[in-house]
Design a protein around this motif. Structure first.
Motif, PDB file in Angstrom:
ATOM      1  N   VAL A  68       0.848  -1.201   0.000  1.00  0.00           N
ATOM      2  CA  VAL A  68       0.000   0.000   0.000  1.00  0.00           C
ATOM      3  C   VAL A  68       0.883   1.251   0.000  1.00  0.00           C
ATOM      4  CG1 VAL A  68      -1.663   1.327   1.378  1.00  0.00           C
ATOM      5  CG2 VAL A  68      -1.976  -1.139   1.075  1.00  0.00           C
ATOM      6  N   LEU A  69       1.929   1.244   0.825  1.00  0.00           N
ATOM      7  CA  LEU A  69       2.838   2.396   0.871  1.00  0.00           C
ATOM      8  C   LEU A  69       3.616   2.551  -0.436  1.00  0.00           C
ATOM      9  CD1 LEU A  69       4.183   2.153   4.511  1.00  0.00           C
ATOM     10  CD2 LEU A  69       2.363   3.590   3.605  1.00  0.00           C
ATOM     11  N   LEU A  70       3.975   1.433  -1.060  1.00  0.00           N
ATOM     12  CA  LEU A  70       4.639   1.497  -2.358  1.00  0.00           C
ATOM     13  C   LEU A  70       3.718   2.134  -3.389  1.00  0.00           C
ATOM     14  CD1 LEU A  70       7.031   0.692  -4.229  1.00  0.00           C
ATOM     15  CD2 LEU A  70       5.823  -1.459  -4.606  1.00  0.00           C
ATOM     16  N   GLY A  71       2.454   1.739  -3.385  1.00  0.00           N
ATOM     17  CA  GLY A  71       1.482   2.346  -4.299  1.00  0.00           C
ATOM     18  C   GLY A  71       1.314   3.831  -4.057  1.00  0.00           C
ATOM     19  N   PHE A  72       1.298   4.240  -2.783  1.00  0.00           N
ATOM     20  CA  PHE A  72       1.179   5.657  -2.462  1.00  0.00           C
ATOM     21  C   PHE A  72       2.400   6.423  -2.949  1.00  0.00           C
ATOM     22  CE2 PHE A  72       1.970   9.227   0.405  1.00  0.00           C
ATOM     23  CZ  PHE A  72       0.820   9.966   0.163  1.00  0.00           C
ATOM     24  N   SER A  73       3.584   5.867  -2.756  1.00  0.00           N
ATOM     25  CA  SER A  73       4.808   6.540  -3.214  1.00  0.00           C
ATOM     26  C   SER A  73       4.796   6.736  -4.721  1.00  0.00           C
ATOM     27  CB  SER A  73       6.043   5.732  -2.807  1.00  0.00           C
ATOM     28  OG  SER A  73       6.218   5.763  -1.421  1.00  0.00           O
ATOM     29  N   VAL A  74       4.374   5.708  -5.437  1.00  0.00           N
ATOM     30  CA  VAL A  74       4.298   5.821  -6.900  1.00  0.00           C
ATOM     31  C   VAL A  74       3.238   6.850  -7.286  1.00  0.00           C
ATOM     32  CG1 VAL A  74       3.678   4.564  -9.001  1.00  0.00           C
ATOM     33  CG2 VAL A  74       5.193   3.515  -7.313  1.00  0.00           C
ATOM     34  N   ALA A 102       7.110   9.480  -6.539  1.00  0.00           N
ATOM     35  CA  ALA A 102       8.432   9.081  -6.051  1.00  0.00           C
ATOM     36  C   ALA A 102       8.891   7.827  -6.796  1.00  0.00           C
ATOM     37  CB  ALA A 102       8.390   8.822  -4.551  1.00  0.00           C
ATOM     38  N   SER A 103      10.159   7.559  -6.715  1.00  0.00           N
ATOM     39  CA  SER A 103      10.723   6.389  -7.377  1.00  0.00           C
ATOM     40  C   SER A 103      10.353   5.119  -6.619  1.00  0.00           C
ATOM     41  CB  SER A 103      12.249   6.512  -7.442  1.00  0.00           C
ATOM     42  OG  SER A 103      12.816   5.308  -7.897  1.00  0.00           O
ATOM     43  N   ALA A 104       9.898   4.124  -7.330  1.00  0.00           N
ATOM     44  CA  ALA A 104       9.550   2.846  -6.718  1.00  0.00           C
ATOM     45  C   ALA A 104      10.801   2.056  -6.348  1.00  0.00           C
ATOM     46  CB  ALA A 104       8.679   2.033  -7.672  1.00  0.00           C
ATOM     47  N   TRP A 105      11.932   2.346  -6.991  1.00  0.00           N
ATOM     48  CA  TRP A 105      13.170   1.635  -6.709  1.00  0.00           C
ATOM     49  C   TRP A 105      13.559   1.735  -5.252  1.00  0.00           C
ATOM     50  CZ3 TRP A 105      15.700  -2.003  -8.965  1.00  0.00           C
ATOM     51  CH2 TRP A 105      15.692  -2.138 -10.344  1.00  0.00           C
ATOM     52  N   VAL A 106      13.482   2.924  -4.701  1.00  0.00           N
ATOM     53  CA  VAL A 106      13.910   3.150  -3.323  1.00  0.00           C
ATOM     54  C   VAL A 106      13.087   2.293  -2.369  1.00  0.00           C
ATOM     55  CG1 VAL A 106      14.087   4.906  -1.524  1.00  0.00           C
ATOM     56  CG2 VAL A 106      14.702   5.474  -3.863  1.00  0.00           C
ATOM     57  N   ASP A 107      11.783   2.252  -2.573  1.00  0.00           N
ATOM     58  CA  ASP A 107      10.919   1.474  -1.698  1.00  0.00           C
ATOM     59  C   ASP A 107      11.115  -0.024  -1.916  1.00  0.00           C
ATOM     60  OD1 ASP A 107      10.037   3.934  -0.904  1.00  0.00           O
ATOM     61  OD2 ASP A 107       8.171   3.855  -2.040  1.00  0.00           O
ATOM     62  N   LEU A 108      11.291  -0.431  -3.161  1.00  0.00           N
ATOM     63  CA  LEU A 108      11.529  -1.848  -3.448  1.00  0.00           C
ATOM     64  C   LEU A 108      12.832  -2.347  -2.838  1.00  0.00           C
ATOM     65  CD1 LEU A 108      10.280  -2.113  -7.128  1.00  0.00           C
ATOM     66  CD2 LEU A 108       9.299  -3.226  -5.116  1.00  0.00           C
ATOM     67  N   LEU A 109      13.849  -1.500  -2.812  1.00  0.00           N
ATOM     68  CA  LEU A 109      15.112  -1.883  -2.172  1.00  0.00           C
ATOM     69  C   LEU A 109      14.907  -2.150  -0.685  1.00  0.00           C
ATOM     70  CD1 LEU A 109      17.693   0.560  -3.788  1.00  0.00           C
ATOM     71  CD2 LEU A 109      17.326  -1.852  -4.294  1.00  0.00           C
ATOM     72  N   GLY A 110      14.109  -1.310  -0.040  1.00  0.00           N
ATOM     73  CA  GLY A 110      13.809  -1.523   1.372  1.00  0.00           C
ATOM     74  C   GLY A 110      13.041  -2.811   1.601  1.00  0.00           C
TER      75      GLY A 110
END
Length: 185
Positions: free
Chosen positions: A108-114, A118-126
Motif C-alpha cells: 500500500v505504501l509502495l502504491g502511495f509513493s508511486v 516518487a521512485s519505486a526503486w527506493v521502496d523496493l530496495l527496502g
C-alpha cells in the motif's frame, strides 16, 4: 507548485512511518533486545548499501541506481516490511480510505509513493532488505534450526539490555528529607 510539494509529502510520510514502526519494533519484537535491534538496522543498512553499490555496476541498471543518494526511505521500508511480516493480521486503514491487514502495508505504501511521483526503486530496495532480514531471522531458523543472523557478542557488549540495579552502599550517609511545614490558620 504541486510537483514540488509531492516529493516533500512522500518524505514526510516516510519519516512518519520511520518513527512509528521503529518504535513499534523496538517496543514489541525487540523489547529488551536493543543489541538485536541495532544489528537489524546495521544489517539493513549494509544490505541496502551493497545493493546500491552492486546495482551501480550493472550496465542497464546503473542509471537508476545512480539517482539514489539517500537510503533513509529504503531503511524505513525495511522496518515497515519486517513489522508487517511479524504482525500480518492487524487490521489497518490508509488515510481512512480503505482497510487492509498489515501484511499488505508495504505494498500500500509502495502504491502511495508511486502515486505521488516518487521512485519505486527506493521502496523496493527496502522491501528486499526487509525480506532478507525476515527470511534469515524468522523463516530460515525454523526450516533448518540454524540462525545465521545471531547478534555478535561485541555488539551485545555495547548495549546494557539487563536491568540496572542501583545498590545503596552501607557506609554512605544521606541527608534527612526536609521536615513537612506546619501551616497555622
Amino acid at each position: 507548485m504541486i510537483l514540488f510539494i509531492m516529493p516533500d509529502l512522500d518524505f514526510m510520510f516516510h519519516m512518519f512511518f520511520l518513527a512509528r514502526y521503529c518504535k513499534l519494533l523496538e517496543e514489541n519484537s525487540f523489547r529488551g533486545r536493543t543489541a538485536d535491534f541495532f544489528y537489524m538496522l546495521l544489517f539493513g543498512a549494509s544490505v541496502l548499501t551493497g545493493i546500491v553499490l552492486v546495482g551501480g555496476m550493472i550496465p542497464y541498471l546503473s542509471e537508476s541506481f545512480a539517482k539514489i543518494v539517500f537510503l533513509s526511505n529504503s531503511l524505513t521500508f525495511m522496518m515497515v516490511y519486517v513489522w508487517s511480516k511479524q504482525n500480518p493480521f492487524i487490521h489497518m486503514s490508509f488515510l481512512g480510505l480503505f482497510t487492509f491487514t498489515a501484511a499488505y502495508l508495504p505494498w500500500v505504501l509502495l502504491g502511495f509513493s508511486v502515486l505521488v511521483g516518487a521512485s519505486a526503486w527506493v521502496d523496493l530496495l527496502g522491501m528486499i532488505a526487509g525480506h532478507a532480514y525476515y527470511f534469515l531471522e524468522d523463516v530460515y531458523p525454523r526450516m533448518t534450526g540454524r540462525r545465521p543472523l545471531r547478534t555478535p557478542s561485541f555488539i551485545k557488549a555495547l548495549f546494557a539490555d539487563d536491568a540496572v540495579v542501583v545498590a545503596r552502599p552501607a557506609n554512605v550517609r544521606f541527608a534527612q528529607p526536609p521536615a513537612p511545614e506546619l501551616h497555622e490558620d
